[in-house]
Design a protein around this motif. Structure first.
Motif, PDB file in Angstrom:
ATOM      1  N   ALA A  18       0.726  -1.181   0.022  1.00 15.51           N
ATOM      2  CA  ALA A  18       0.157   0.034  -0.088  1.00 15.51           C
ATOM      3  C   ALA A  18       0.677   0.861   0.139  1.00 15.51           C
ATOM      4  CB  ALA A  18      -0.538   0.132   1.487  1.00 15.51           C
ATOM      5  N   GLY A  19       1.907   1.269   0.527  1.00 22.36           N
ATOM      6  CA  GLY A  19       3.338   2.568   0.726  1.00 22.36           C
ATOM      7  C   GLY A  19       3.626   2.567  -0.250  1.00 22.36           C
ATOM      8  N   ALA A  20       3.997   1.548  -1.284  1.00 25.41           N
ATOM      9  CA  ALA A  20       4.448   1.887  -2.179  1.00 25.41           C
ATOM     10  C   ALA A  20       3.750   2.165  -3.417  1.00 25.41           C
ATOM     11  CB  ALA A  20       5.087   0.313  -2.959  1.00 25.41           C
ATOM     12  N   LEU A  21       1.905   1.747  -3.355  1.00 28.97           N
ATOM     13  CA  LEU A  21       1.478   1.895  -4.498  1.00 28.97           C
ATOM     14  C   LEU A  21       0.970   3.264  -4.140  1.00 28.97           C
ATOM     15  CD1 LEU A  21      -1.355  -1.353  -4.124  1.00 28.97           C
ATOM     16  CD2 LEU A  21       0.457   0.289  -6.576  1.00 28.97           C
ATOM     17  N   ALA A  22       0.603   3.797  -3.293  1.00 23.84           N
ATOM     18  CA  ALA A  22       1.119   5.635  -2.777  1.00 23.84           C
ATOM     19  C   ALA A  22       1.900   6.011  -3.626  1.00 23.84           C
ATOM     20  CB  ALA A  22       0.642   5.442  -1.056  1.00 23.84           C
ATOM     21  N   TRP A  23       3.096   5.576  -3.515  1.00 21.17           N
ATOM     22  CA  TRP A  23       3.882   6.641  -4.265  1.00 21.17           C
ATOM     23  C   TRP A  23       3.938   6.830  -5.549  1.00 21.17           C
ATOM     24  CZ3 TRP A  23       7.405   5.802  -7.881  1.00 21.17           C
ATOM     25  CH2 TRP A  23       8.169   6.492  -7.827  1.00 21.17           C
ATOM     26  N   PHE A  24       3.472   5.573  -6.483  1.00 25.14           N
ATOM     27  CA  PHE A  24       2.901   5.635  -7.726  1.00 25.14           C
ATOM     28  C   PHE A  24       2.039   6.538  -7.544  1.00 25.14           C
ATOM     29  CE2 PHE A  24       5.192   1.622  -7.299  1.00 25.14           C
ATOM     30  CZ  PHE A  24       6.750   1.640  -8.656  1.00 25.14           C
ATOM     31  N   TYR A  47      -6.101   1.079  -4.724  1.00 23.83           N
ATOM     32  CA  TYR A  47      -4.958   1.449  -5.704  1.00 23.83           C
ATOM     33  C   TYR A  47      -5.763   2.221  -7.304  1.00 23.83           C
ATOM     34  CZ  TYR A  47      -1.751   2.271  -9.055  1.00 23.83           C
ATOM     35  OH  TYR A  47      -0.506   2.808 -10.683  1.00 23.83           O
ATOM     36  N   LEU A  48      -6.447   1.555  -7.848  1.00 26.58           N
ATOM     37  CA  LEU A  48      -7.937   1.864  -8.184  1.00 26.58           C
ATOM     38  C   LEU A  48      -8.502   3.270  -8.438  1.00 26.58           C
ATOM     39  CD1 LEU A  48      -7.778  -1.819  -9.768  1.00 26.58           C
ATOM     40  CD2 LEU A  48      -6.764   0.102 -11.009  1.00 26.58           C
ATOM     41  N   THR A  49      -8.879   3.548  -6.978  1.00 31.64           N
ATOM     42  CA  THR A  49      -9.341   3.996  -6.573  1.00 31.64           C
ATOM     43  C   THR A  49      -8.778   5.874  -7.223  1.00 31.64           C
ATOM     44  OG1 THR A  49      -9.027   4.391  -4.350  1.00 31.64           O
ATOM     45  CG2 THR A  49     -10.966   2.659  -5.177  1.00 31.64           C
ATOM     46  N   GLY A  50      -7.627   5.336  -6.960  1.00 31.02           N
ATOM     47  CA  GLY A  50      -7.117   7.049  -6.951  1.00 31.02           C
ATOM     48  C   GLY A  50      -6.604   7.375  -5.570  1.00 31.02           C
ATOM     49  N   ASP A  51      -7.169   7.051  -4.655  1.00 33.39           N
ATOM     50  CA  ASP A  51      -7.144   7.774  -3.538  1.00 33.39           C
ATOM     51  C   ASP A  51      -6.207   6.965  -2.234  1.00 33.39           C
ATOM     52  OD1 ASP A  51      -7.816   8.902  -0.465  1.00 33.39           O
ATOM     53  OD2 ASP A  51      -9.711   8.660  -0.869  1.00 33.39           O
ATOM     54  N   GLN A  52      -4.868   8.152  -2.551  1.00 35.20           N
ATOM     55  CA  GLN A  52      -4.029   7.742  -0.998  1.00 35.20           C
ATOM     56  C   GLN A  52      -4.259   7.589   0.609  1.00 35.20           C
ATOM     57  OE1 GLN A  52       0.231   9.533  -1.603  1.00 35.20           O
ATOM     58  NE2 GLN A  52      -1.109  10.942  -3.629  1.00 35.20           N
ATOM     59  N   LEU A  55      -5.593   4.210   1.119  1.00 34.74           N
ATOM     60  CA  LEU A  55      -4.461   3.462   1.043  1.00 34.74           C
ATOM     61  C   LEU A  55      -4.196   3.184   2.303  1.00 34.74           C
ATOM     62  CD1 LEU A  55      -2.414   3.032  -2.260  1.00 34.74           C
ATOM     63  CD2 LEU A  55      -3.739   1.018  -1.095  1.00 34.74           C
ATOM     64  N   LYS A  56      -4.139   3.694   2.498  1.00 30.21           N
ATOM     65  CA  LYS A  56      -3.370   4.059   4.028  1.00 30.21           C
ATOM     66  C   LYS A  56      -4.422   3.572   4.842  1.00 30.21           C
ATOM     67  CE  LYS A  56      -0.437   6.812   7.368  1.00 30.21           C
ATOM     68  NZ  LYS A  56       0.256   7.289   7.157  1.00 30.21           N
ATOM     69  N   ASP A  57      -5.320   3.877   4.911  1.00 29.48           N
ATOM     70  CA  ASP A  57      -6.760   3.577   6.185  1.00 29.48           C
ATOM     71  C   ASP A  57      -7.049   2.718   6.182  1.00 29.48           C
ATOM     72  OD1 ASP A  57      -7.030   6.353   6.913  1.00 29.48           O
ATOM     73  OD2 ASP A  57      -8.914   6.815   5.840  1.00 29.48           O
ATOM     74  N   ILE A  58      -6.919   1.654   4.807  1.00 31.72           N
ATOM     75  CA  ILE A  58      -7.076   0.303   4.860  1.00 31.72           C
ATOM     76  C   ILE A  58      -6.065  -0.506   5.018  1.00 31.72           C
ATOM     77  CG2 ILE A  58      -7.607  -1.641   3.523  1.00 31.72           C
ATOM     78  CD1 ILE A  58      -9.955  -0.270   3.274  1.00 31.72           C
ATOM     79  N   ALA A  59      -5.039   0.211   5.190  1.00 29.68           N
ATOM     80  CA  ALA A  59      -3.619  -0.752   4.895  1.00 29.68           C
ATOM     81  C   ALA A  59      -2.545  -0.703   6.974  1.00 29.68           C
ATOM     82  CB  ALA A  59      -2.392  -0.656   4.121  1.00 29.68           C
ATOM     83  N   VAL A  60      -3.357   0.412   7.223  1.00 37.25           N
ATOM     84  CA  VAL A  60      -3.256   0.392   8.854  1.00 37.25           C
ATOM     85  C   VAL A  60      -4.271   0.791   9.212  1.00 37.25           C
ATOM     86  CG1 VAL A  60      -1.431   2.627  10.060  1.00 37.25           C
ATOM     87  CG2 VAL A  60      -1.026   1.859   7.883  1.00 37.25           C
ATOM     88  N   ASN A 260       1.806   1.477  10.164  1.00 32.68           N
ATOM     89  CA  ASN A 260       2.318   2.532   9.907  1.00 32.68           C
ATOM     90  C   ASN A 260       3.991   2.755   9.311  1.00 32.68           C
ATOM     91  OD1 ASN A 260       1.523   5.141   9.305  1.00 32.68           O
ATOM     92  ND2 ASN A 260       3.384   5.788  10.401  1.00 32.68           N
ATOM     93  N   ASP A 261       5.017   1.877  10.196  1.00 34.28           N
ATOM     94  CA  ASP A 261       6.516   2.016   9.631  1.00 34.28           C
ATOM     95  C   ASP A 261       6.024   1.079   8.542  1.00 34.28           C
ATOM     96  OD1 ASP A 261       8.779   2.004   9.348  1.00 34.28           O
ATOM     97  OD2 ASP A 261       8.934   0.445  11.626  1.00 34.28           O
ATOM     98  N   LEU A 262       5.777   0.110   8.071  1.00 34.69           N
ATOM     99  CA  LEU A 262       5.890  -0.573   7.079  1.00 34.69           C
ATOM    100  C   LEU A 262       5.640  -0.082   5.906  1.00 34.69           C
ATOM    101  CD1 LEU A 262       6.263  -3.693   6.297  1.00 34.69           C
ATOM    102  CD2 LEU A 262       4.530  -4.402   6.323  1.00 34.69           C
ATOM    103  N   PHE A 263       4.150   0.791   5.918  1.00 33.94           N
ATOM    104  CA  PHE A 263       3.836   1.585   5.256  1.00 33.94           C
ATOM    105  C   PHE A 263       4.260   2.778   4.857  1.00 33.94           C
ATOM    106  CE2 PHE A 263       1.329   5.429   3.458  1.00 33.94           C
ATOM    107  CZ  PHE A 263       0.235   4.622   2.343  1.00 33.94           C
ATOM    108  N   GLU A 264       4.674   3.314   5.926  1.00 39.55           N
ATOM    109  CA  GLU A 264       5.703   4.197   5.426  1.00 39.55           C
ATOM    110  C   GLU A 264       7.241   3.809   4.642  1.00 39.55           C
ATOM    111  OE1 GLU A 264       5.313   7.377   4.917  1.00 39.55           O
ATOM    112  OE2 GLU A 264       3.044   7.369   6.517  1.00 39.55           O
ATOM    113  N   THR A 265       7.728   3.264   4.640  1.00 34.42           N
ATOM    114  CA  THR A 265       8.631   1.824   4.283  1.00 34.42           C
ATOM    115  C   THR A 265       8.522   1.614   2.738  1.00 34.42           C
ATOM    116  OG1 THR A 265       9.768   1.497   6.157  1.00 34.42           O
ATOM    117  CG2 THR A 265      10.265   0.272   4.185  1.00 34.42           C
ATOM    118  N   GLY A 266       7.602   1.788   2.488  1.00 37.21           N
ATOM    119  CA  GLY A 266       6.781   1.338   0.998  1.00 37.21           C
ATOM    120  C   GLY A 266       6.931   2.484   0.283  1.00 37.21           C
ATOM    121  N   PHE A 267       6.817   2.773   0.913  1.00 35.50           N
ATOM    122  CA  PHE A 267       6.433   4.263  -0.426  1.00 35.50           C
ATOM    123  C   PHE A 267       8.127   5.273  -0.144  1.00 35.50           C
ATOM    124  CE2 PHE A 267       6.439   9.261  -0.549  1.00 35.50           C
ATOM    125  CZ  PHE A 267       5.149   9.363  -1.279  1.00 35.50           C
TER     126      PHE A 267
END
Length: 283
Positions: A18-24, A47-52, A55-60, A260-267
């Motif tokens: 999710a973090g990596a997808l947020a970057w894209f 990701y396909l919703t286009g809403d960063q 993405l984070k709310d669901i993952a974290v 959250n740490d994992l998400f931020e690492t992906g980004f």
């Protein structure tokens, strides 16, 4: 040149994806073809919703607070993981998926579900995700932790037993360059399926020989897919985004801070490889 996005599963470890997808999304980068398996199917849809933020709310947030395991789902749902709570309550009431945005997305995207009786993976276009989330539920459902999802009289489960990293599907789609996001560090070692797991499937899925064989072969399947990816990387036809550090997060466990740490690492991993990614995609 056709570009493809390939997403591995990994349960709550998908916060990295999710973090990596947020970057894209932040970079406005899209792909001609997208495919996700297991939790990768869920994050692909987000990701396909286009809403960063979504993405984070669901993952974290949803991942940490609404992903139930152990005694609670065992008492309320009769399963080890609370799939009903997650898909029938959390995703419907707390954070509904923007299906209209997914259907409006111009690129082709698929998620995998496994037909138990036929013994094969079915690829479903994300535009066909239903309002009851049965397809996403089936895509995420690990049979040892929950009950198969019935869709039009057919039982389905997570297709991760056949495609842990769905690179072969991306190849089948004639993609020229693949961006593969995995959820495990390079040091990860997948062990052969254990005796108790094989025994469980021999007892509860004794009629489904193809399914049982894939469970036995999971380690072989995983390393075959790793070999395919490694070869594509060597040929400069793929780039793999993977965690640059290890996390003490299991498929079914992680608190808000850890996720959250994992998400931020992906980004941040994507940001650190910005030039490499842009050069690879020839942007």
């Amino acid at each position: 040149m056709k570009t493809g996005l390939v997403l591995e599963g990994g349960g709550l470890r998908g916060a990295y994806t999710a973090g990596a997808l947020a970057w894209f999304l932040n970079e406005g980068i899209e792909f001609d073809y997208n495919v996700g398996i297991s939790s990768g199917a869920q994050h692909l849809s987000n990701y396909l919703t286009g809403d960063q933020k979504y993405l984070k709310d669901i993952a974290v947030t949803i991942g940490a607070q609404e992903f139930k395991k152990g005694l609670v789902p065992l008492l309320t749902e009769g399963t080890l993981v609370g799939y009903n709570h997650l898909f029938d309550y959390a995703l419907k009431k707390l954070a509904p998926l923007d299906l209209a945005a997914i259907r409006a997305n111009k690129n082709e995207s698929e998620v995998g579900i496994f037909d138990i009786k036929a013994g094969k993976t079915i690829w479903v276009n994300t535009k066909d995700i239903d309002e009851d989330y049965k397809i996403l539920k089936a895509a995420s459902l690990i049979p040892i932790a929950g009950r198969p999802v019935v869709i039009d009289g057919v039982k389905y489960i997570d297709a991760g037993l056949a495609y842990m990293i769905p690179i072969e599907r991306s190849i089948e789609k004639k993609i020229d360059k693949h961006v593969v996001i995995t959820t495990k560090p390079r040091s990860y070692v997948r062990k052969p399926t254990g005796f108790l797991t094989n025994l469980y499937f021999a007892i509860f899925y004794n009629k489904y020989s193809e399914l049982r064989q894939k469970i036995k072969d999971r380690s072989k399947i995983y390393y075959h897919q790793r070999d395919v990816i490694n070869k594509l990387v060597e040929e400069k036809k793929a780039i793999e985004i993977y965690p640059t550090k290890a996390f003490n997060i299991s498929r079914f466990g992680g608190d808000v801070t850890e996720l959250n740490d994992l998400f931020e690492t992906g980004f941040n991993d994507c940001e650190l490889r910005r030039k490499e990614i842009y050069d690879f995609l020839e942007i």
